[in-house]
Design a protein around this motif. Structure first.
Motif, PDB file in Angstrom:
ATOM      1  N   CYS A  58       0.838  -1.198   0.000  1.00 36.45           N
ATOM      2  CA  CYS A  58       0.000   0.000   0.000  1.00 36.45           C
ATOM      3  C   CYS A  58       0.877   1.254   0.000  1.00 36.45           C
TER       4      CYS A  58
ATOM      5  N   GLN B  91       2.259   1.900  -3.333  1.00 44.10           N
ATOM      6  CA  GLN B  91       1.230   2.458  -4.207  1.00 44.10           C
ATOM      7  C   GLN B  91       1.009   3.940  -3.907  1.00 44.10           C
TER       8      GLN B  91
ATOM      9  N   SER C 183       1.629   7.143  -6.314  1.00 41.05           N
ATOM     10  CA  SER C 183       0.595   8.154  -6.570  1.00 41.05           C
ATOM     11  C   SER C 183       1.119   9.544  -6.224  1.00 41.05           C
TER      12      SER C 183
END
Length: 686
Positions: A547, A550, A554
């Motif tokens: 996570c 990710q 982003s």
DNA sequence: GCACCGTGTCATAAG
DNA sequence: ACCTTATGACACGGT
């Protein structure tokens, strides 16, 4: 191992509950004459009922009433049907319970035959009547999977391979016992459930020691069911062999076997024969306590160690699922005896024959009231079933069987009873270790498990395996060592705090073996839980890292986008300032010396600097985000750091600042941005 | 038969 | 000194 069809365990299980409830409601309605649409006249006596119910469980009624319409139908039964025989059948139709006595059993049977209660006939009377009367009156015995479940082998102790060993000599005593129990008005279900002191006493007193092995009076179908799966599944042969060895050794589950002299010795002596073949149902029913030692896995073999709690759960819930699993329940045993509306008895219950294996034929039916899918004990239903019914793979089936065997063994080996009939140990459920999920089994809940018992289940995650493993250690370290019986439940071993645990240990004078066992169980259980936590943490950590990756990606994307926007804005601002400078210089008509001064106090990023004729004229300031220094490089660093801009490029004071060409406000280059979006000088300014 | 996965267990270190 | 917890490693069965 692939499943050919989806599993439907939940539905199977639900139907069991629903049908029982439905049957109860129908019975209430019948008693209150609610919605009854049929009157059955027997010997001038009327019985109100629902024709759908009667038609469902009786071929006779099905033929008589289905074609009729309208309310208030009256069906007069033949003269052969008596009230004494019909009334219990009617009760049976609505309750799945057949109340009978030795006196009316024949009437019931006759009425059942006339009315087409064939399942009841085959499943019940074929077993009961021979027990009540001489075998000559019982008529031909039905052969289930090659042999009737209650049928005795030709020779006692025969090791002919069928392995039933169902006690060739248990006949007379058996019959006596059965009759005696029945005469107390106990139905067949009670025969199963009320394995009380009396039954045990009968077994102990009536059975010679050498016959005891054949009379493991448990009434447990699973015991009969739990016959060597390895014989059918080579994959589990190792597992089974280990179990078999252990069984023949001294596999008794802690606190399971009675330590009483008679039964204990009987159990011990029964171990070896029990391993030769599937245990006889009759034998099981007769023997009572001490069963575990002979039939339970006792411990898990090394091959069985990996059988997890999940599998145990699968083996335990829900009950009816095993019906299709092991075959058609209607082809024999109690499958034919199930009551209308009652859940189909599992193969385990019905015959335990596992696909017609003679060795496994079970006499489950012998222990269970016909037509009732309930397990012999209200607290041990789930073991009989598993999800998926017929969709279960063979391996799963075997595992389920084996686990069920162990489960039943543990259950069926309750704490030994003192001569006064009081149990000296904790309850069976306390000894059993069921995985947490098993508490979710509604069947357990429905079967009246107390919260304490459930907690005991829940907290003793591995006690089942612990017990097994303990037995394994017993088997390896000290072959034939006596069982370790504990004065408190296994779950306490695991769940108690350190101090409490120590206190408990102090309160009970445990032997060395018991202490070792307790500590071993506690250690392994805690370590197992810790391993689970550790693995969960690992997975959580991996997940969180994923996570985070990710998120960082982003964020990077957003930053790049922002960077592009800022670069564009900066270029626009530079152009505006450049235009202003151009206009100012044009209007002011400054001298070159003045321009030099201005350039001296301007930064390379400032459009004013371009007025000095420096290279920055053609090389607008770079985006600081892409370069710590302006692209002008050392040339622009030649400016003395008289007025270093805070965020501006660093200038090396040692390098002389080159002269910039004076743009004369005519052609100012826009700032160079790092995203290659800066327009060329010619395209913008020419 | 192999690879992969899940799980229990053991050994060990640290608290 | 003992217990608990965490964790790597291993074995085993299942898929």
């Amino acid at each position: 191992m692939s499943f050919e069809s989806p599993r439907s365990s939940v539905f199977t299980f639900q139907s069991s509950v629903h049908s029982a409830h439905l049957l109860g409601c129908l019975n209430e309605q019948r008693k209150r004459d609610v919605l009854c649409d049929l009157t059955v006249v027997v010997e001038n006596k009327g019985f109100r009922a629902h024709r759908s119910v009667l038609a469902s469980c009786s071929e006779y009624f099905h033929t008589r009433v289905t074609s009729l319409v309208g309310q208030g139908l009256v069906v007069t039964l033949p003269d052969e049907v008596t009230v004494e025989g019909f009334d219990p059948l009617l009760e049976f139709a609505y309750t799945a319970k057949l109340l009978f006595t030795k006196e009316n059993i024949l009437d019931i049977r006759r009425c059942a035959n006339i009315l087409g209660f064939h399942n009841l006939d085959k499943g019940c009377f074929d077993f009961l009547i021979p027990k009540f009367f001489d075998s000559s009156r019982a008529g031909p015995r039905k052969v289930c999977c090659g042999r009737k479940s209650w049928e005795k082998p030709a020779k006692a102790g025969s090791s002919d391979g069928d392995g039933d060993g169902d006690g060739g000599d248990d006949g007379d005593n058996d019959d006596d016992k059965e009759v005696e129990v029945k005469e107390e008005g106990v139905d067949t279900e009670s025969l199963v459930e009320n394995r009380g002191p009396k039954t045990a006493a009968l077994s102990a007193n009536a059975k010679p020691a050498d016959e005891a092995p054949r009379s493991l009076g448990t009434g447990c179908p699973v015991v009969a069911m739990a016959t060597d799966p390895a014989l059918r599944c080579p994959k589990y042969r190792k597992f089974q062999n280990a179990c078999g060895k252990e069984r023949s050794r001294s596999p008794q589950v802690p606190s399971s076997s009675s330590s009483s002299s008679s039964s204990s010795s009987s159990s011990s002596s029964s171990l070896a024969p029990a391993t030769k073949g599937p245990p006889s149902p009759v034998r099981h029913r007769e023997e009572g306590s001490g069963l575990v030692g002979s039939v339970s896995s006792g411990r898990k073999s090394e091959g069985a160690k990996a059988i997890g709690n999940e599998a145990a759960v699968a083996a335990m819930c829900p009950p009816p699922a095993l019906v299709p699993l092991l075959g058609n329940p209607d082809d024999g045993g109690f499958g034919e005896a199930r009551a209308p509306g009652a859940a189909r008895p599992t193969r385990f219950l019905a015959c335990a024959s596992g696909g017609g294996d003679e060795g496994q034929e079970g006499g489950v039916g012998n222990h269970q009231r016909p037509g009732v899918s309930d397990p012999p004990h209200p607290k041990i239903p789930c073991i009989l079933g598993e999800e998926g019914g017929g969709e279960r793979s063979t391996v799963e089936r075997e595992v389920a069987e084996h686990l069920a065997k162990g489960f039943w063994s543990a259950y069926l080996n309750p704490p030994k009873e003192s001569p006064t009939g009081q149990s000296s140990g904790y309850s069976w459920c306390e000894r059993l270790a069921l995985p947490p999920g098993v508490l979710d089994c509604p069947f357990l809940q429905d079967q009246g498990l107390s919260q304490a018992e459930k907690r005991a289940y829940d907290s003793s995650l591995n006690s089942l395996e612990d017990s097994d493993t303990e037995a394994a250690s017993e088997g390896t370290s000290s072959q034939g060592a006596p069982e370790v019986q504990l004065p408190y439940p296994v779950e306490q071993i695991v769940s108690l705090s350190r101090n409490d645990f120590q206190n408990v240990l102090k309160q009970h004078q445990l032997t060395r073996e018991q202490l070792d066992f307790v500590h071993d169980v506690r250690r392994r259980s805690k370590n197992c839980i810790a391993a689970r936590r550790c693995r969960k943490r690992k997975l959580d950590c991996i997940h969180s890292l994923e996570c985070e990756i990710q998120e960082l990606r982003s964020e990077k994307k957003l930053l790049e986008q922002e960077k592009a926007e800022l670069a564009e804005l900066k270029m626009q601002t530079w152009q505006d300032i450049s235009g202003l400078c151009h206009r100012v210089l044009s209007e002011a008509a400054l001298q070159p010396e003045q321009l030099q001064v201005l350039a001296k106090y301007s930064t390379p990023d400032c459009p004013l600097s371009s007025l000095t004729g420096l290279p920055s004229l053609l090389s607008p300031p770079t985006d600081p985000s892409t370069s710590a220094r302006p692209l002008t490089g050392p040339s622009t660093s030649a400016y003395p750091p008289a007025h270093p801009s805070p965020g501006g490029p660093h200038r090396d004071p040692q390098v002389p600042r080159p002269q910039r060409p004076i743009a004369s406000g005519r052609c100012l280059a826009p700032p160079r941005v790092g995203v290659a979006s800066a327009p060329s000088l010619t395209s913008v300014w020419t």
